[in-house]
Design an enzyme around this catalytic site. Structure first.
Site, short mmCIF file in Angstrom:
data_model
loop_
_atom_site.label_atom_id
_atom_site.label_comp_id
_atom_site.label_asym_id
_atom_site.label_seq_id
_atom_site.Cartn_x
_atom_site.Cartn_y
_atom_site.Cartn_z
N ASN A 131 0.80 -1.24 0.00
CA ASN A 131 0.00 0.00 0.00
C ASN A 131 0.83 1.28 0.00
OD1 ASN A 131 0.72 -0.43 2.69
ND2 ASN A 131 -1.19 0.39 3.48
N GLU A 140 4.65 -4.38 11.97
CA GLU A 140 3.72 -3.25 11.77
C GLU A 140 2.53 -3.82 11.03
OE1 GLU A 140 4.47 0.00 12.62
OE2 GLU A 140 6.41 -0.58 13.43
N CYS A 173 -3.22 1.75 6.77
CA CYS A 173 -3.37 1.10 8.07
C CYS A 173 -3.89 2.05 9.15
CB CYS A 173 -2.04 0.50 8.50
SG CYS A 173 -0.72 1.73 8.61
P1 NAD Z 1 0.36 -9.21 3.45
O1 NAD Z 1 0.51 -9.65 4.85
O2 NAD Z 1 -0.53 -9.95 2.56
O3 NAD Z 1 1.78 -9.19 2.71
C1 NAD Z 1 2.86 -8.40 3.18
C2 NAD Z 1 4.16 -9.01 2.72
O4 NAD Z 1 4.35 -10.26 3.36
C3 NAD Z 1 4.26 -9.26 1.22
O5 NAD Z 1 5.54 -8.91 0.77
C4 NAD Z 1 4.05 -10.77 1.14
O6 NAD Z 1 4.65 -11.35 0.00
C5 NAD Z 1 4.75 -11.21 2.40
N1 NAD Z 1 4.38 -12.54 2.89
C6 NAD Z 1 3.19 -13.19 2.78
N2 NAD Z 1 3.27 -14.41 3.35
C7 NAD Z 1 4.53 -14.54 3.83
C8 NAD Z 1 5.22 -15.57 4.51
N3 NAD Z 1 4.62 -16.74 4.79
N4 NAD Z 1 6.50 -15.37 4.86
C9 NAD Z 1 7.10 -14.20 4.58
N5 NAD Z 1 6.52 -13.19 3.92
C10 NAD Z 1 5.23 -13.35 3.55
O7 NAD Z 1 -0.05 -7.67 3.55
P2 NAD Z 1 -0.46 -6.69 2.37
O8 NAD Z 1 -1.79 -7.11 1.86
O9 NAD Z 1 0.68 -6.54 1.43
O10 NAD Z 1 -0.59 -5.28 3.15
C11 NAD Z 1 -1.78 -4.81 3.69
C12 NAD Z 1 -1.75 -4.94 5.19
O11 NAD Z 1 -0.62 -4.23 5.71
C13 NAD Z 1 -2.95 -4.33 5.87
O12 NAD Z 1 -3.42 -5.17 6.88
C14 NAD Z 1 -2.40 -3.03 6.47
O13 NAD Z 1 -3.10 -2.56 7.58
C15 NAD Z 1 -1.01 -3.43 6.81
N6 NAD Z 1 -0.12 -2.26 6.91
C16 NAD Z 1 0.31 -1.88 8.14
C17 NAD Z 1 1.13 -0.77 8.28
C18 NAD Z 1 1.64 -0.33 9.63
O14 NAD Z 1 2.50 0.54 9.67
N7 NAD Z 1 1.15 -0.88 10.73
C19 NAD Z 1 1.51 -0.05 7.15
C20 NAD Z 1 1.05 -0.46 5.90
C21 NAD Z 1 0.24 -1.59 5.79
#
Ligand code: NAD
Length: 488
Positions: free
Chosen positions: A161, A259, A293
């Site tokens: 995002n 995060e 987020c």
């Molecule tokens: P996601 O968890 O689907 O994926 C995030 C990353 O994790 C990707 O690079 C993905 O390839 C990787 N991933 C997935 N499975 C994995 C595994 N088994 N091992 C290692 N890596 C793995 O999240 P998303 O859909 O990309 O992002 C959206 C989410 O992120 C929302 O829930 C949002 O709230 C959160 N977010 C939080 C913050 C914060 O600062 N707290 C900031 C931005 C987004």
């Protein structure tokens, strides 16, 4: 080197290569297609990195780390500044990549590209300010030192995002404190990271200090976070993946910094400036198509001003301009990231309606010829038991619930498995201070919504995360403390 042309992605889509040990390396067999979510255009292909290349990246980072740590921090900062200068030179091109692969509107993509360069410079400024401590000892003729040292090799796993900014949020504090890093961008939005690596490769950053590998979470991501050569996993993404990564990290007892998601409550009291509240909450809900987020995901409004607030929000939601941000620059929001994201938002609204919610504006998939667009949607008639008030929606959907008091609003806000950010609108300082004391969140915005500042501390409570980012406290997440006892 496969350089992205000035006007990104014109011509034939290219294959991008991982950046490992200072070189762009040959790809294996499997590649992942990257599409524009607004129109389905194929933008390029990235490698589905296998365990062997993940291993090579981690080992390269390990080899580089010792010498990198020995450099004076101010010299490490000098490299960071060279990288940020490159980003500024290519700021329009970078924004164009973000627009096309993530679906962000151009103005926001430009802010993201520019903020990323500023963030790297901000972290570079810490070089002369990384401090340890000197303590008095219980023993005679002894002095105690607490030294702050790098952890070692960092794995940075990124969401889609704010894909470009998240590179800096992981890389800049890691590098200035003397760590080296392996970054895995989201498979949805990796191309900006490949462009980042190409620009970084034009500087003289020592090889192995920054490495980039592409791939899906279950393959490349899993291989990276379970690699025994990783000392810190810094992850931004969903709660489900964060929880999985924390368990996987347990195998090697690797430190995690997580995060995760949010369900930010916005509290509007009856004395609030309602125009300000409506504008801030609307802007927060539609920015990045609601895929943020820390943007208001649920509203608790005092009953006497409920209808007035809904009326003002409805005007703003109805006037929201949306479409393909590659084709128009005057939009408030673009598409959702992919089909799954669209289905999730549509499903959440349908479920809310089945559970008794009323649609004030929107409420369905947008009538556009292509792309994953959902109408800006305002819901009333919701209550605390409904999924729409409890689960992260991550789309342009805002449910509004009336409350009878500030105490009730605070109790409802805190009754959530998420604890990232929160906001309150009031002219009463006592009410604002009570909320600041009693809200159990990592951040609270008073009379405004997001975003957070780079000198603050962005951290979630409960399932929104462990540890945090930004500012001094975020910087120190990338260090270990080493105690030295000096007798004599
Ligand atoms: P996601 O968890 O689907 O994926 C995030 C990353 O994790 C990707 O690079 C993905 O390839 C990787 N991933 C997935 N499975 C994995 C595994 N088994 N091992 C290692 N890596 C793995 O999240 P998303 O859909 O990309 O992002 C959206 C989410 O992120 C929302 O829930 C949002 O709230 C959160 N977010 C939080 C913050 C914060 O600062 N707290 C900031 C931005 C987004």
């Amino acid at each position: 080197m496969t350089r992205i042309p000035a006007k990104a992605f014109e011509g034939k889509p290219q294959d991008y290569r991982n950046y490992i040990d200072g070189a762009f390396v040959e790809n294996g067999a499997a590649m992942i297609e990257v599409l524009n979510p607004a129109n389905g255009q194929l933008l390029g292909r990235i490698p589905e990195t296998g365990a062997d290349q993940v291993d090579a990246a981690v080992k390269a980072a390990r080899r580089a780390q010792g010498d990198w740590e020995k450099l004076p921090a101010i010299e490490r900062a000098g490299y960071l500044r060279k990288i940020s200068a490159k980003l500024r030179e290519h700021r329009l091109e970078l924004a164009d990549v973000i627009v096309k692969e993530q679906g962000k509107v151009r103005a926001l993509a430009q802010i993201e590209a520019d903020f990323t360069a500023d963030y790297i410079d901000y972290m570079a400024e810490w070089a002369r300010r990384i401090e340890g401590e000197v303590l008095t000892s219980d023993r005679p003729d002894e002095t105690m030192l607490l030294l702050r040292k790098p952890i070692g090799v960092v794995a940075g796993v990124l969401p889609w995002n704010f894909p470009f900014f998240l590179i800096a949020r992981k890389m800049a504090p890691a590098l200035v404190t003397g760590n080296t890093i392996v970054i895995k961008p989201s498979e949805e939005t990796p191309l900006n990271a490949y462009l980042f690596a190409e620009l970084l490769a034009e500087t003289d950053l020592p090889k192995g200090v920054f490495n980039l590998i592409g791939g899906r979470g279950a393959t490349a991501g899993e291989a990276l976070v379970t690699h025994p050569g990783i000392d810190l996993i810094t992850f931004t993404g969903s709660v489900a993946t964060g929880s999985h990564i924390m368990q996987a990290a347990g195998r090697n007892l690797t430190k995690v910094n997580l995060e995760l998601g949010g369900k930010a409550p916005a509290i509007v009291l009856k004395d609030a400036d309602l125009d300000l509240a409506a504008q801030a909450i609307h802007a927060s809900r539609v920015i990045n198509t609601g895929q943020v987020c820390n943007c208001a995901e649920r509203v608790y409004v005092e009953r006497p001003v409920h209808d007035a607030l809904v009326e003002k929000l409805a005007v703003l939601f109805n006037a929201t301009r949306y479409g393909d941000p590659s084709a128009a620059d005057d939009l408030d929001m673009g598409p959702l990231i992919n089909r799954a994201g669209l289905d999730k938002v549509a499903g959440a609204v349908d479920l809310a309606c089945q559970q008794g919610a009323t649609v004030v504006t929107g409420g369905k998939i947008a009538d556009l010829p292509e792309g994953f667009h959902y109408e800006p949607t305002l819901l009333t008639g919701v209550n605390a038991g409904m999924d729409i008030m409890r689960r992260e929606t991550f789309g342009p959907v805002l449910p509004i619930q009336p409350v009878d008091s500030l105490d009730e609003a605070i109790a409802l806000a805190n009754d959530s498995e998420y604890g990232l950010t929160s906001s309150i609108y009031t002219r009463d300082l006592n009410a604002a201070m009570k909320a600041a004391r009693e809200l159990k969140f990592g951040e609270t915005y008073i009379n405004r919504e997001n975003f957070e500042a780079m000198q603050g501390f962005h951290a979630g409570r409960r399932k929104s995360g462990i540890g945090g980012a930004d500012g001094k406290h975020g910087l120190y997440e990338f260090t270990v403390t080493h105690t030295v006892y000096i007798k004599g």
